[in-house]
Design a protein around this motif. Structure first.
Motif, short mmCIF file in Angstrom:
data_model
loop_
_atom_site.label_atom_id
_atom_site.label_comp_id
_atom_site.label_asym_id
_atom_site.label_seq_id
_atom_site.Cartn_x
_atom_site.Cartn_y
_atom_site.Cartn_z
N UNK A 1 0.82 -1.21 0.00
CA UNK A 1 0.00 0.00 0.00
C UNK A 1 0.84 1.25 0.00
N UNK A 2 0.19 2.38 -0.02
CA UNK A 2 0.89 3.65 -0.15
C UNK A 2 1.78 3.96 1.05
N UNK A 3 1.52 3.36 2.19
CA UNK A 3 2.32 3.64 3.37
C UNK A 3 3.18 2.44 3.76
N UNK A 4 3.25 1.46 2.90
CA UNK A 4 3.98 0.25 3.23
C UNK A 4 3.11 -0.77 3.94
N UNK A 5 1.85 -0.39 4.26
CA UNK A 5 0.93 -1.32 4.89
C UNK A 5 0.23 -2.11 3.78
N UNK A 6 0.27 -3.44 3.82
CA UNK A 6 -0.35 -4.22 2.75
C UNK A 6 -1.87 -4.09 2.78
N UNK A 7 -2.47 -3.99 1.60
CA UNK A 7 -3.93 -3.99 1.50
C UNK A 7 -4.40 -5.41 1.21
N UNK A 8 -5.48 -5.81 1.89
CA UNK A 8 -5.93 -7.21 1.83
C UNK A 8 -7.20 -7.35 1.01
N UNK A 9 -7.35 -8.52 0.44
CA UNK A 9 -8.61 -8.94 -0.16
C UNK A 9 -8.98 -10.26 0.48
N UNK A 10 -10.17 -10.35 1.07
CA UNK A 10 -10.60 -11.57 1.74
C UNK A 10 -11.74 -12.21 0.96
N UNK A 11 -11.80 -13.53 1.01
CA UNK A 11 -12.79 -14.32 0.29
C UNK A 11 -13.44 -15.29 1.27
N UNK A 12 -14.74 -15.43 1.19
CA UNK A 12 -15.44 -16.42 2.00
C UNK A 12 -15.75 -17.64 1.14
N UNK B 1 -2.51 9.73 -11.64
CA UNK B 1 -1.51 10.47 -10.87
C UNK B 1 -0.25 9.62 -10.84
N UNK B 2 0.87 10.23 -11.12
CA UNK B 2 2.10 9.45 -11.25
C UNK B 2 2.74 9.16 -9.89
N UNK B 3 1.93 8.61 -8.99
CA UNK B 3 2.46 8.24 -7.68
C UNK B 3 2.72 6.75 -7.58
N UNK B 4 2.36 6.02 -8.62
CA UNK B 4 2.59 4.59 -8.68
C UNK B 4 3.36 4.26 -9.95
N UNK B 5 3.98 3.11 -9.96
CA UNK B 5 4.53 2.57 -11.19
C UNK B 5 4.50 1.06 -11.09
N UNK B 6 4.71 0.37 -12.19
CA UNK B 6 4.79 -1.08 -12.20
C UNK B 6 6.26 -1.47 -12.36
N UNK B 7 6.77 -2.28 -11.43
CA UNK B 7 8.14 -2.75 -11.46
C UNK B 7 8.11 -4.26 -11.27
N UNK B 8 8.66 -4.98 -12.23
CA UNK B 8 8.69 -6.45 -12.15
C UNK B 8 7.30 -7.02 -11.91
N UNK B 9 6.29 -6.34 -12.46
CA UNK B 9 4.94 -6.84 -12.35
C UNK B 9 4.19 -6.39 -11.12
N UNK B 10 4.87 -5.75 -10.16
CA UNK B 10 4.21 -5.30 -8.93
C UNK B 10 3.91 -3.82 -9.02
N UNK B 11 2.73 -3.43 -8.57
CA UNK B 11 2.39 -2.01 -8.50
C UNK B 11 3.04 -1.43 -7.26
N UNK B 12 3.90 -0.44 -7.45
CA UNK B 12 4.71 0.08 -6.36
C UNK B 12 4.48 1.59 -6.21
N UNK B 13 4.01 2.04 -5.05
CA UNK B 13 3.97 3.47 -4.78
C UNK B 13 5.41 3.99 -4.65
N UNK B 14 5.75 5.04 -5.40
CA UNK B 14 7.12 5.53 -5.40
C UNK B 14 7.56 5.99 -4.02
N UNK B 15 6.62 6.52 -3.24
CA UNK B 15 6.97 6.98 -1.90
C UNK B 15 7.45 5.83 -1.02
N UNK B 16 7.06 4.61 -1.34
CA UNK B 16 7.47 3.46 -0.52
C UNK B 16 8.98 3.28 -0.51
N UNK B 17 9.63 3.57 -1.66
CA UNK B 17 11.09 3.49 -1.70
C UNK B 17 11.70 4.45 -0.68
#
Length: 501
Positions: free
Chosen positions: A139-150, A389-405
């Motif tokens: 996620x944008x703050x380094x916190x992973x975002x989850x998807x849950x399935x029942x 908004x250019x706050x994300x990019x795709x690197x090696x297939x993963x969507x990465x918020x640039x601020x995370x670096x």
């Protein structure tokens, strides 16, 4: 009643809108912590939702909203220890569980222990609400975002979504080689869902990625048995093919049987990229291969694919309500015009989103018409896809918020200053693999090796990828790098790739 792909676009849109409003009334408003509160705060009466204007009274949901309290985005009835304002399961719903339980034949659990009728009814209810699977992304703050399935999602929704993967001609008798890394991400599990969630699922060998089974070993496996389909990230696919060409031409591996399809997702595909891949496939003996593009996200909880090569991406109109919005005004644009993709879940349990702002600018827009390839009337997403908004990019297939670096490296003890360079292995070849280089200066007295190890670990945690090189330079050199371009603002992260993703 299910949607018909022979209906007109207007009939499908009316069906999806009415189904969404009923879903909001019967499930989202009573049992969704976030939206129940949001509706009350905005004085939205779910009983009075009937038009598109009513829908647009519901505020847009963003990634930041979901990260504030992820549990509040999971559908859940009121329980004694719940911290949320929710409705309890009503009498009608309880009777439904009773009738479902009466129709089941199994009176014992998997260990053979007898169960009372009350226990069986509770199990029936739990199957609808209890998350049994989840995966995540950064996620944008380094916190992973989850998807849950029942269990309900897996049995009642996933088969219809995953089954769309078969539109391009994949049949149950075919074999697939899945090269996606075995990580808790949708990219990997979408293939698993398609394999096990559909009654006609075909045979798939999961390599679990190059770290689990080295690329050279995968090439040998591909030559040992016939595969009809390869499934991968585009940049890994081109690296895999490069390795295969070298091994086959060097006599180190047998030439594999011709492959019919390459299903590629997680990175965009330009015409030049496709042409390069086709050339590589021809060199390993697959001149007639069709390259099928995919698109998905953790928030969507699913991925979508083309029904034929370059037929463009087919979206599901029954379990999603789609909107294309102006990136500035966030008002709807006409079908076929560029805009940002926005969606609402319909009929799901687990993690549910309404009017979620994807942030992906669909430059070709979304058209809703009969496909000339498969003959289905369906919404079709037309690439290219960029970022609003250019706050994300795709690197090696993963969507990465640039601020995370920046956040990751700054947290490492001993770091003085730094710059991250995102580039290609061969900067003249857009199909070559992504590379991440970190240039860093360290504080006086800091252990250089410990700093490097800390950067590697923290960047992996926050961005889900690993730096390919970490080089220590003087503070003066780092400062020169940072201000070389503008002289005013520091360029902490620089993307040098010719293909902007």
């Amino acid at each position: 009643m299910a949607i018909s792909y022979e209906w007109t676009p207007e009939e499908q849109q009316d069906y999806a809108r009415n189904k969404l409003f009923k879903y909001i009334k019967d499930y989202v408003y009573p049992y969704h912590p976030y939206y129940r509160k949001l509706f009350k705060e905005n004085k939205i009466d779910p009983d009075r939702l009937s038009t598109l204007d009513d829908l647009r009274r519901i505020p847009i949901t963003t990634k930041e909203d979901t990260l504030a309290d992820q549990k509040s985005f999971i559908m859940q009835p009121k329980l004694p220890d719940s911290p949320y304002d929710l409705a309890e399961i009503g009498t009608g719903k309880k009777l439904e569980y009773v009738f479902k339980t009466l129709r089941t034949r199994y009176l014992r659990d998997v260990y053979g222990k007898p169960r009372s009728f009350e226990e069986r009814v509770k199990q029936t209810a739990a199957a609808e609400w209890n998350p049994i699977h989840f995966h995540m992304s950064g996620g944008t703050t380094g916190v992973p975002s989850m998807a849950t399935y029942t269990n309900y999602d897996i049995k009642n929704v996933i088969p219809w979504i995953a089954g769309m993967l078969y539109l391009f001609g994949w049949e149950a008798s075919m074999r697939g080689l899945n090269m996606f890394p075995a990580l808790p991400h949708l990219a990997f599990f979408q293939v698993v869902f398609a394999e096990f969630g559909c009654d006609h699922g075909s045979s798939i060998f999961h390599t679990c990625g190059g770290k689990a089974i080295p690329t050279e070993k995968q090439v040998v496996i591909a030559g040992m048995m016939p595969f009809d389909m390869y499934i991968a990230i585009p940049s890994y696919m081109t690296y895999w093919l490069k390795t295969a060409i070298e091994m086959i031409e060097g006599g180190e591996a047998p030439r594999p049987d011709p492959v019919k399809y390459a299903v590629l997702a997680a990175e965009p595909l330009s015409d030049e990229y496709r042409a390069k891949l086709k050339d590589q496939f021809e060199r390993i003996g697959s001149p007639g291969i069709k390259i099928i593009e995919g698109y998905g996200s953790t928030e969507l909880r699913a991925a979508f694919f083309e029904c034929d090569e370059k037929s463009q991406l087919h979206l599901n109109p029954e379990f999603y309500f789609w909107e294309i919005l102006d990136p500035d005004t966030r008002e709807p644009v006409k079908w076929g015009e560029p805009g940002v993709l926005c969606f609402s879940h319909i009929g799901w349990r687990g993690s549910v989103l309404l009017r979620y702002w994807m942030g992906d600018l669909i430059q070709g827009g979304v058209i809703w018409e009969k496909c000339s390839h498969c003959g289905l009337t369906i919404p079709v997403l037309r690439p290219p896809i960029g970022r609003a908004a250019r706050d994300f990019t795709k690197i090696k297939g993963a969507r990465v918020p640039l601020m995370n670096f920046q956040n990751a490296i700054r947290r490492v003890e001993g770091v003085d200053s730094f710059q991250v360079i995102v580039t290609k292995e061969d900067e003249e070849d857009i199909t070559s693999r992504d590379r991440v280089y970190v240039y860093v200066s360290v504080k006086d007295g800091a252990d250089v090796q410990a700093v490097k190890a800390g950067i590697t670990k923290q960047v992996k945690i926050d961005t889900e990828i690993s730096p390919d090189m970490i080089e220590v330079e003087s503070p003066e050199k780092i400062e020169q790098r940072l201000f070389e371009r503008t002289g005013l603002k520091a360029d902490w992260v620089v993307d040098r790739r010719q293909l902007h993703v």
